[in-house]
Design an enzyme around this catalytic site. Structure first.
Site, mmCIF file in Angstrom:
data_model
loop_
_atom_site.group_PDB
_atom_site.id
_atom_site.type_symbol
_atom_site.label_atom_id
_atom_site.label_comp_id
_atom_site.label_asym_id
_atom_site.label_seq_id
_atom_site.Cartn_x
_atom_site.Cartn_y
_atom_site.Cartn_z
ATOM 1 N N TYR A 127 -5.062 10.394 -6.481
ATOM 2 C CA TYR A 127 -4.517 11.709 -6.754
ATOM 3 C C TYR A 127 -5.215 12.327 -7.964
ATOM 4 O O TYR A 127 -5.595 11.611 -8.904
ATOM 5 C CB TYR A 127 -3.021 11.632 -7.053
ATOM 6 C CG TYR A 127 -2.156 11.281 -5.864
ATOM 7 C CD1 TYR A 127 -1.690 12.266 -4.996
ATOM 8 C CD2 TYR A 127 -1.796 9.948 -5.606
ATOM 9 C CE1 TYR A 127 -0.885 11.945 -3.909
ATOM 10 C CE2 TYR A 127 -1.003 9.622 -4.525
ATOM 11 C CZ TYR A 127 -0.549 10.626 -3.680
ATOM 12 O OH TYR A 127 0.229 10.301 -2.609
ATOM 13 N N TYR A 166 -3.878 3.518 -0.828
ATOM 14 C CA TYR A 166 -4.046 3.195 -2.244
ATOM 15 C C TYR A 166 -3.071 2.091 -2.663
ATOM 16 O O TYR A 166 -1.998 1.934 -2.080
ATOM 17 C CB TYR A 166 -3.880 4.432 -3.132
ATOM 18 C CG TYR A 166 -2.546 5.143 -3.028
ATOM 19 C CD1 TYR A 166 -1.416 4.684 -3.703
ATOM 20 C CD2 TYR A 166 -2.426 6.303 -2.266
ATOM 21 C CE1 TYR A 166 -0.211 5.352 -3.622
ATOM 22 C CE2 TYR A 166 -1.233 6.977 -2.176
ATOM 23 C CZ TYR A 166 -0.120 6.498 -2.854
ATOM 24 O OH TYR A 166 1.083 7.157 -2.762
ATOM 25 N N ARG A 176 -0.140 1.476 -0.021
ATOM 26 C CA ARG A 176 0.523 2.541 0.719
ATOM 27 C C ARG A 176 -0.335 2.983 1.885
ATOM 28 O O ARG A 176 -1.535 3.192 1.751
ATOM 29 C CB ARG A 176 0.767 3.764 -0.174
ATOM 30 C CG ARG A 176 1.711 3.564 -1.301
ATOM 31 C CD ARG A 176 3.179 3.871 -1.060
ATOM 32 N NE ARG A 176 3.644 4.075 0.268
ATOM 33 C CZ ARG A 176 4.096 5.236 0.767
ATOM 34 N NH1 ARG A 176 4.121 6.302 0.012
ATOM 35 N NH2 ARG A 176 4.553 5.312 1.992
ATOM 36 N N HIS A 179 -1.026 8.972 3.860
ATOM 37 C CA HIS A 179 0.084 9.875 4.135
ATOM 38 C C HIS A 179 -0.122 11.211 3.444
ATOM 39 O O HIS A 179 -0.871 11.320 2.476
ATOM 40 C CB HIS A 179 1.415 9.260 3.681
ATOM 41 C CG HIS A 179 1.483 8.943 2.227
ATOM 42 N ND1 HIS A 179 0.945 7.787 1.693
ATOM 43 C CD2 HIS A 179 1.992 9.637 1.165
ATOM 44 C CE1 HIS A 179 1.135 7.768 0.380
ATOM 45 N NE2 HIS A 179 1.753 8.892 0.032
ATOM 46 N N HIS A 181 2.242 14.316 1.695
ATOM 47 C CA HIS A 181 3.561 14.725 1.223
ATOM 48 C C HIS A 181 3.823 16.167 1.656
ATOM 49 O O HIS A 181 2.948 17.029 1.517
ATOM 50 C CB HIS A 181 3.635 14.653 -0.308
ATOM 51 C CG HIS A 181 3.453 13.285 -0.870
ATOM 52 N ND1 HIS A 181 4.522 12.464 -1.181
ATOM 53 C CD2 HIS A 181 2.335 12.600 -1.182
ATOM 54 C CE1 HIS A 181 4.057 11.321 -1.662
ATOM 55 N NE2 HIS A 181 2.736 11.373 -1.674
#
Length: 260
Positions: A127, A166, A176, A179, A181
């Protein structure tokens, strides 16, 4: 036991135990759970931060809060906001994708003019946020944030890049699944739904305690987009379709990672 000592085998055993308990309760006549529990033990931080006291109503009329608050107009959201690959001087790295679907109410009616927001990791699984110190490369041409408004058919659409998986520190070797959000505001900020969309066939699904906190299999499957070749753009992007249902028995479930 600390998260550093917890292995995937520990977490997988806890997930299986919780799923079996739910299945047993449903078989005995209990209704299928419509929302993930806030204290899903395999997802360690949910145990620490879920509400443990009754909610407190503020004011004589809780519904009055929905009559006031921030507003936005059509001119506040542009086409550039929905194309995360055009927000910088250069092209972002990664597999370019188009994600589209309809926002619907429980009766299948389109929800028009809905503000839909998206945020995500880049193709390397990182991110653009100072708290993300995962040793994967940042992409100077990708911020990972977008938004759009639904049209008269309740349709939304984003162009972006497929995020990478990640690591996270729930337990040793925790990763994870890829995906996106999503956030939807309804007709007021007090109606906000925050959830996640996943990609079909991800091998990390069984190992992820956040996704597995949705103990109803049909509800979990509704969080996974479908690859739709008709949405793929030749020599440009692959297409995925994912509808969002705001309420009722087929509702898209909230994301337990965000709703504490």
């Amino acid at each position: 036991m600390s998260s550093a000592e917890l292995t995937q085998d520990h977490i997988s055993a806890e997930i299986a135990e919780r799923h079996q308990a739910v299945a047993k309760a449903v078989a005995a006549g209990a209704p299928a759970p419509h929302h993930p529990p806030r204290d899903f033990t395999p997802y360690r931080s949910s145990v620490l931060r879920h509400p443990q006291q009754p909610l407190i109503a503020v004011g004589d009329d809780p519904e009055a809060a929905e009559l006031h608050g921030p507003v936005f107009g059509v001119t506040d959201v542009t086409d550039l906001d929905a194309d995360l690959t055009r927000q910088h001087a250069g092209e972002p790295l990664g597999e370019r994708i188009t994600v589209t679907g309809r926002v619907l109410d429980r009766h299948g009616r389109p929800v028009r003019g809905q503000l839909v927001e998206l945020w995500q990791a880049n193709a390397s699984g990182r991110y653009a946020h100072q708290r993300d110190q995962h040793p994967a490369p940042l992409d100077p041409n990708f911020t990972g944030v977008g938004r759009c408004l639904t049209d008269d058919q309740g349709l939304y659409s984003f162009t972006t890049v497929k995020p990478g998986a990640y690591p996270w520190r729930n337990h040793l070797g925790a990763w994870r699944p890829a995906h996106l959000h999503f956030s939807l505001f309804g007709t007021a900020f007090t109606q906000r739904l925050v959830t996640q969309m996943y990609f079909p066939g991800d091998p990390l699904f069984p190992y992820d305690p956040i996704l597995q906190s949705v103990t109803d299999q049909a509800a979990r499957e509704r969080l996974v987009a479908a690859y739709d070749h008709s949405l793929s753009r030749p020599e440009w992007s692959l297409g995925y379709r994912w509808d969002i249902v705001l309420d009722g028995p087929a509702a898209t479930l909230p994301d337990p990672e965000e709703n504490h």
